[in-house]
Write an enzyme that holds these catalytic residues in place. Structure first.
Site, PDB file in Angstrom:
ATOM      1  N   LYS A   1      52.066  11.230 147.124  1.00  0.00           N
ATOM      2  CA  LYS A   1      51.121  11.147 148.243  1.00  0.00           C
ATOM      3  C   LYS A   1      50.847  12.543 148.749  1.00  0.00           C
ATOM      4  CE  LYS A   1      48.618   9.016 151.233  1.00  0.00           C
ATOM      5  NZ  LYS A   1      47.507   9.893 150.715  1.00  0.00           N
TER       6      LYS A   1
ATOM      7  N   GLN B   1      54.893  19.001 150.797  1.00  0.00           N
ATOM      8  CA  GLN B   1      54.571  17.584 151.041  1.00  0.00           C
ATOM      9  C   GLN B   1      55.778  16.672 150.767  1.00  0.00           C
ATOM     10  OE1 GLN B   1      50.859  17.174 151.602  1.00  0.00           O
ATOM     11  NE2 GLN B   1      51.586  15.387 152.701  1.00  0.00           N
TER      12      GLN B   1
ATOM     13  N   LYS C   1      57.866  16.859 153.982  1.00  0.00           N
ATOM     14  CA  LYS C   1      57.078  16.319 155.089  1.00  0.00           C
ATOM     15  C   LYS C   1      57.055  14.790 155.008  1.00  0.00           C
ATOM     16  CE  LYS C   1      52.953  18.085 155.313  1.00  0.00           C
ATOM     17  NZ  LYS C   1      51.519  18.430 155.476  1.00  0.00           N
TER      18      LYS C   1
ATOM     19  N   LYS D   1      49.980  16.909 145.407  1.00  0.00           N
ATOM     20  CA  LYS D   1      48.815  17.612 145.952  1.00  0.00           C
ATOM     21  C   LYS D   1      47.870  17.925 144.800  1.00  0.00           C
ATOM     22  CE  LYS D   1      47.522  19.187 150.029  1.00  0.00           C
ATOM     23  NZ  LYS D   1      47.926  18.801 151.393  1.00  0.00           N
TER      24      LYS D   1
ATOM     25  N   GLY E   1      42.540  13.663 151.909  1.00  0.00           N
ATOM     26  CA  GLY E   1      41.802  14.906 152.101  1.00  0.00           C
ATOM     27  C   GLY E   1      42.707  16.078 152.430  1.00  0.00           C
ATOM     28  N   ASP E   2      42.126  17.248 152.428  1.00  0.00           N
ATOM     29  CA  ASP E   2      42.761  18.488 152.895  1.00  0.00           C
ATOM     30  C   ASP E   2      41.580  19.427 153.159  1.00  0.00           C
ATOM     31  OD1 ASP E   2      45.657  19.788 153.025  1.00  0.00           O
ATOM     32  OD2 ASP E   2      44.346  21.325 152.208  1.00  0.00           O
TER      33      ASP E   2
ATOM     34  N   THR F   1      46.416  13.875 162.619  1.00  0.00           N
ATOM     35  CA  THR F   1      47.216  15.084 162.392  1.00  0.00           C
ATOM     36  C   THR F   1      47.337  15.877 163.690  1.00  0.00           C
ATOM     37  OG1 THR F   1      46.296  15.122 160.169  1.00  0.00           O
ATOM     38  CG2 THR F   1      47.531  17.058 160.861  1.00  0.00           C
TER      39      THR F   1
HETATM   40  O1  2IT Z   1      48.776  18.298 154.326  1.00  0.00           O
HETATM   41  C1  2IT Z   1      48.721  17.060 154.497  1.00  0.00           C
HETATM   42  O2  2IT Z   1      49.687  16.425 154.921  1.00  0.00           O
HETATM   43  C2  2IT Z   1      47.466  16.399 154.175  1.00  0.00           C
HETATM   44  N1  2IT Z   1      46.520  17.068 153.780  1.00  0.00           N
HETATM   45  C3  2IT Z   1      47.337  14.913 154.292  1.00  0.00           C
HETATM   46  C4  2IT Z   1      47.984  14.214 153.151  1.00  0.00           C
HETATM   47  C5  2IT Z   1      47.729  12.734 153.125  1.00  0.00           C
HETATM   48  O3  2IT Z   1      48.044  12.125 152.077  1.00  0.00           O
HETATM   49  O4  2IT Z   1      47.244  12.155 154.097  1.00  0.00           O
END
Ligand code: 2IT
Length: 447
Positions: free
Chosen positions: A90, A111, A114, A126, A165-166, A209
């Protein structure tokens, strides 16, 4: 043991010398988890660290598309499926000209920890492409997203890998990629998150976020016997994260006195609130990537060209732009300003030496992988919503988000306490995130 951790770091440096961003996060995380490895020789025995720093799978592919002039363009697409010990890979997709494996591996590695901190069943990954959506027409963005998904679709799925997204990938891009995925896979699943609410998305995901960052900052202040209400704040960044952060800071009674963009920063002692929050969205939608017009529209504010906002004196600093936006010079400004609190919004916005300097000078630092985890946590809620074929209310989402953020702070604070490190959330977040992944990896054998 110091030697052992240094050996892991040196080996990674020797293997990937051209990926400085990836090496930066590896070094930061591994130095933090040293006491855990000391307490668990079985982790060393099981080659846990050697396995963690190597993505389970890395995919690279050609993305050919045709621009509005009929010319063929070719970009490179990637997905790094880093770790699936806790759940499907994810993490977001980043579309930006500087995307290359070193950036995506830093983001994918972060990630893992996190996602672990959220307590939810999600692994880390990612991806992205060296494509710049800025300056492209809507039709070009659609054709690019379709071409990108024509290859990526065979590698992802609701229980395999769930992108979101990012930077450079928002609701529009996710919508186009979701449309193409659905067509190719011939099923309507939650394989992408960050979709619009008219399109299977989760209410509140866009703000999640930023809201989560402010909940985390509030917990930091509370821990130190202080209140967020009445505090002055400086926020950098120009995207969703900064916008959500500013909104929630205002809702909780703090005052945002500076915001920034690529061209400089805006100083607004009256506070960036009300119609000014909405104007942040307008500025972004203009596609020009500048904040200067804010000062023309609101003459009580001032535009400072070409500077970063860290020279402004405030109680709380929240960098929400991009990696390594805060270096030593900036950290020195923040310390000179007598700041007590610094909470990271963007992924790895601070160089390792700047984090150390802030901490050595008594600034409480909230690390990104804990503070900005509300975004991916809500992505996991979106997966749950899609899997149960229901629609959640915004109130349900916000209630869950707040309790997840309070819990992440608690986990990080308890982890550093447990290892005798005081209130060091940087180390605490790395340790707590690592411990959950490590336990799962141990149970799953050498895979
Ligand atoms: O950096 C991050 O945590 C994100 N870009 C979101 C990643 C996500 O799967 O929602």
């Amino acid at each position: 043991m110091g030697n052992l951790v240094q050996k892991y770091i040196d080996a990674t440096k020797a293997k990937y010398p051209h990926e400085p961003e990836f090496l930066q996060t590896v070094e930061e995380v591994l130095l933090s988890i040293e006491p855990v490895l000391e307490a668990h020789p079985e982790y060393v025995e099981a080659g846990l660290v050697e396995r963690l720093v190597e993505p389970e799978r890395g995919i690279q592919f050609r993305v050919p598309w045709v621009d509005d002039n009929g010319k063929v363009q070719v970009n490179t697409g990637y997905r790094f499926e880093f770790n699936s010990a806790l759940g499907p890979y994810k993490g977001g997709l980043r579309f930006a000209p500087n995307v290359y494996p070193g950036i995506l591996k830093f983001l994918g590695f972060e990630q893992i920890f996190k996602n672990s901190l959220t307590g939810l069943p999600i692994g880390g990954g990612k991806g992205g492409a060296d494509f710049d959506p800025n300056g492209k027409s809507d039709a070009e963005v659609m054709r690019f997203c379709q071409a990108f998904m024509s290859e990526l679709f065979r590698h992802i799925g609701p229980d395999t890998d769930v992108p979101a997204g990012d930077l450079g990938v928002g609701g529009r891009e996710i919508g186009y990629m979701f449309g193409q995925y659905k067509k190719l896979a011939n099923c309507y699943t939650g394989t992408l998150t960050g979709k619009g609410t008219d399109n299977g998305g989760l209410a509140g995901r866009t703000e999640a976020t930023g809201y989560g960052i402010v909940f985390f900052a509030r917990e930091m202040l509370k821990h130190c016997g202080e209140e967020l209400a009445g505090k002055t704040c400086v926020v950098s960044g120009f995207g969703n994260v900064a916008w959500g952060t500013v909104q929630k800071l205002n809702q909780l009674g703090a005052k945002v006195i500076a915001i920034s963009g690529p061209d400089g920063y805006i100083l607004d002692e009256d506070g960036v609130k009300g119609e000014k929050e909405d104007y942040m969205l307008e500025l972004r939608a203009s596609g020009k990537n500048i904040v200067a017009p804010y000062a023309d529209k609101f003459p009580e504010s001032k535009f400072v060209a070409g500077k970063k906002p860290w020279e402004v004196k405030a109680d709380l600093y929240i960098p929400c732009a991009t990696q390594n936006e805060v270096g030593m010079e900036d950290a020195k400004h923040i310390v000179e300003n007598g700041a007590k609190f610094y909470c990271e919004g963007a992924n790895m916005p601070t160089t390792n030496e700047a984090v150390e300097y802030l901490q050595e000078n008594g600034v409480v630092v909230g690390p990104a992988k804990a503070a900005n985890a509300g975004g991916v946590a809500c992505s996991c809620l979106e997966m749950a919503q899609n899997a149960e074929h229901l629609i959640w209310s915004e109130d349900d989402v916000y209630a869950q988000l707040e309790s997840i953020m309070v819990n992440i702070h608690k986990l990080a604070a308890e982890a550093c306490e447990k290892y005798g490190l005081g209130y060091d959330l940087v180390k605490g977040a790395n340790i707590a995130g690592f411990e959950r992944v490590a336990k799962a990896m141990m149970l799953q054998g050498i895979v």
